[in-house]
Scaffold this active site. Structure first.
Site, PDB file in Angstrom:
ATOM      1  N   TYR B 109      42.185  18.342  46.294  1.00 23.06           N
ATOM      2  CA  TYR B 109      41.743  17.716  45.052  1.00 23.06           C
ATOM      3  C   TYR B 109      42.797  17.909  43.977  1.00 23.06           C
ATOM      4  CZ  TYR B 109      36.890  17.182  46.617  1.00 23.06           C
ATOM      5  OH  TYR B 109      35.752  16.811  47.276  1.00 23.06           O
ATOM      6  N   TYR B 148      38.709  20.107  53.955  1.00 17.41           N
ATOM      7  CA  TYR B 148      39.444  21.165  53.257  1.00 17.41           C
ATOM      8  C   TYR B 148      38.725  22.504  53.381  1.00 17.41           C
ATOM      9  CZ  TYR B 148      36.114  20.193  49.463  1.00 17.41           C
ATOM     10  OH  TYR B 148      34.978  19.998  48.730  1.00 17.41           O
ATOM     11  N   ARG B 158      34.970  22.220  54.648  1.00 17.16           N
ATOM     12  CA  ARG B 158      34.043  21.147  54.338  1.00 17.16           C
ATOM     13  C   ARG B 158      34.409  19.891  55.117  1.00 17.16           C
ATOM     14  NH1 ARG B 158      31.145  19.614  50.132  1.00 17.16           N
ATOM     15  NH2 ARG B 158      29.800  19.304  51.937  1.00 17.16           N
ATOM     16  N   HIS B 161      34.303  14.043  52.900  1.00 22.61           N
ATOM     17  CA  HIS B 161      33.178  13.475  52.153  1.00 22.61           C
ATOM     18  C   HIS B 161      33.682  12.841  50.872  1.00 22.61           C
ATOM     19  CE1 HIS B 161      33.689  17.557  50.513  1.00 22.61           C
ATOM     20  NE2 HIS B 161      33.332  17.010  49.364  1.00 22.61           N
ATOM     21  N   HIS B 163      32.138  12.259  46.955  1.00 23.97           N
ATOM     22  CA  HIS B 163      31.056  12.552  46.012  1.00 23.97           C
ATOM     23  C   HIS B 163      30.650  11.271  45.301  1.00 23.97           C
ATOM     24  CE1 HIS B 163      31.551  17.016  46.037  1.00 23.97           C
ATOM     25  NE2 HIS B 163      32.792  16.705  46.366  1.00 23.97           N
TER      26      HIS B 163
END
Lengths: 193, 242
Positions: B109, B148, B158, B161, B163
């Site tokens: 991110y 990640y 995780r 995905h 959000h």
């Protein structure tokens, strides 16, 4: 029950800031100079079960205007809409868990055909570790209508105080202080709505 | 993982929504309310909401491969993610704000708190937004996000995905969730996803849809989002009313 399968919630996680709090998505000041109503500032902190600041929360608020009208198609009552006021705020907490909004005190809104609700603001808190957001309300300490508010009456008396913002005067302006305790001592009342 | 404490306190649809306390996801332990939620009648406060709220949305906002402002294109498998936002009756929710954020193709991110050694992509911000159209359809062009690592438990990763944040027509329809990709072996290991009981977990997994895939361009995924309650309030008519 509806026919379509409702989508489950998930946590907002720790990395939402660049998207949900990009500069044009943050609304800490809900008012313009010409907005009608009594100026107030709301300040508070979001705290966890140890009383430690939640420094990665997002707080959203929703409220009626000065006349008690919501800017929404469902609210067709013959009360004025203020073109300078939407009633939606969104911000993040800082390293001390603090948030603030500059807004106006909302008017009285109806509960049903018989009863009114005291002025209040709906609050939603999102954070890492919250698999679903929490929903609460801000009421105002100096508001006589609190005594007969039909929602507050449904709150156990000993917990009612968690929904009532404390009035302070700072440099001649009115500040309402509203801390949100997610868990533990003084836990804020959250609603299943 | 078998000793996970699962709390009783749940907001909304008790079967479908996750509990606040799901101890395998450690961050819930100190942030989940301990006291029962108060059930109260819905009033005008809950039945209204901000609508689109954000005035300026451009078509570029929905193209995460090129919206970094660098003139360059993000690295990664180009994908189209589209679907409809519906109410519980299956009716479309038009003109509502959909905001998305995600990791880059390497699973990183662009955020000061994401510090693992996955490479950043200067041409990828990982944020997008759009309004649903009259049929409730949203559509994003992006790249497939990477998995990640996180520090929830040793060697925790995780699954890929995206959000999603949706305002919907009222305060009650406000939804923040995550969309997952089909066939990911990390699903079974992810406590955030697994906090939602089966069979409802699968509602968060998109479907590969070859009719959405565009030749020589991008793979297509379809994912419909269903908000709570009926949608009695079309925001599409707001501008004419005011």
């Amino acid at each position: 029950m509806g026919k379509a399968p409702v989508t489950p919630t998930q946590t907002v996680g720790p990395f939402f800031h660049p998207c949900l709090l990009r500069p044009d998505a943050v609304i800490t000041t809900l008012i313009k100079p010409e907005t009608e109503g009594t100026r107030i500032r709301i300040e508070g902190r979001v705290l966890d079960g140890d009383g430690l600041p939640v420094d990665d929360a997002m707080v959203e608020i929703w409220q009626a205007n000065h006349y008690g009208r919501y800017r929404h198609p469902l609210d067709q009552r013959p009360l004025p809409l203020d073109p300078t006021f939407i009633g939606f705020g969104r911000t993040g907490t800082d390293e001390e868990g603090r948030y603030w909004f500059e807004t106006i005190k909302p008017g009285v809104v109806p509960f049903d055909d018989q009863q009114d609700q005291a002025p209040h603001i709906l609050v939603m808190v999102f954070a890492r570790g919250l698999l679903n957001h929490v929903v609460t309300r801000i009421y105002f300490e100096d508001e006589p209508a609190n005594a007969s508010d039909p929602i507050l009456q449904r709150v156990p008396e000993e917990r009612r105080g968690t929904l009532i913002a404390r009035r302070e005067e700072v440099d001649g302006s009115v500040v309402y202080r509203f801390d949100i305790r997610l868990q533990g001592e003084g836990e804020t009342v959250f609603f299943d709505v | 993982m078998d000793t996970t404490t699962i709390g009783e306190i749940i907001r909304g649809d008790r079967e479908v929504f996750p509990p606040y306390l799901y101890s395998a996801y450690r961050a819930t332990i100190k942030r989940s309310p301990h006291l029962p939620l108060l059930e109260v009648p819905l009033t005008l406060t809950e039945l209204t909401g901000p609508g689109p709220a954000i005035s300026e949305i451009t078509p570029e906002d929905a193209d995460l491969t090129r919206n970094a402002g660098t003139g360059g294109e993000a690295i990664g498998q180009r994908i189209i993610v589209t679907g409809r936002v519906l109410d519980e009756n299956g009716d479309p929710v038009p003109n509502t704000l959909v905001e998305v954020w995600q990791a880059n193709a390497a699973g990183r991110y662009l955020h000061k708190r994401d510090t693992w050694p996955g490479p950043l992509d200067p041409n990828f911000l990982g944020i997008g937004r759009c309004l649903t159209n009259e049929e409730g359809v949203y559509r994003f062009l992006t790249i497939h996000p990477g998995a990640y690592p996180w520090k929830n438990d040793p060697n925790a990763w995780r699954p890929s995905h995206i959000h999603f944040s949706i305002l919907g027509p009222s305060s009650r329809t406000r939804l923040i969730t995550q969309m997952y990709f089909p066939g990911d072996p990390l699903h079974a290991l992810d406590p955030i996803m697994n906090a939602v009981p089966e069979p409802y977990r699968s509602r968060m997994i998109a479907t590969y849809d070859h009719s959405v895939t565009e030749p020589e361009w991008a793979l297509g995924y379809r994912w419909d989002i269903v908000l709570r309650g009926p949608n009695a309030t079309p925001f599409g008519e707001r501008k004419e009313n005011e």
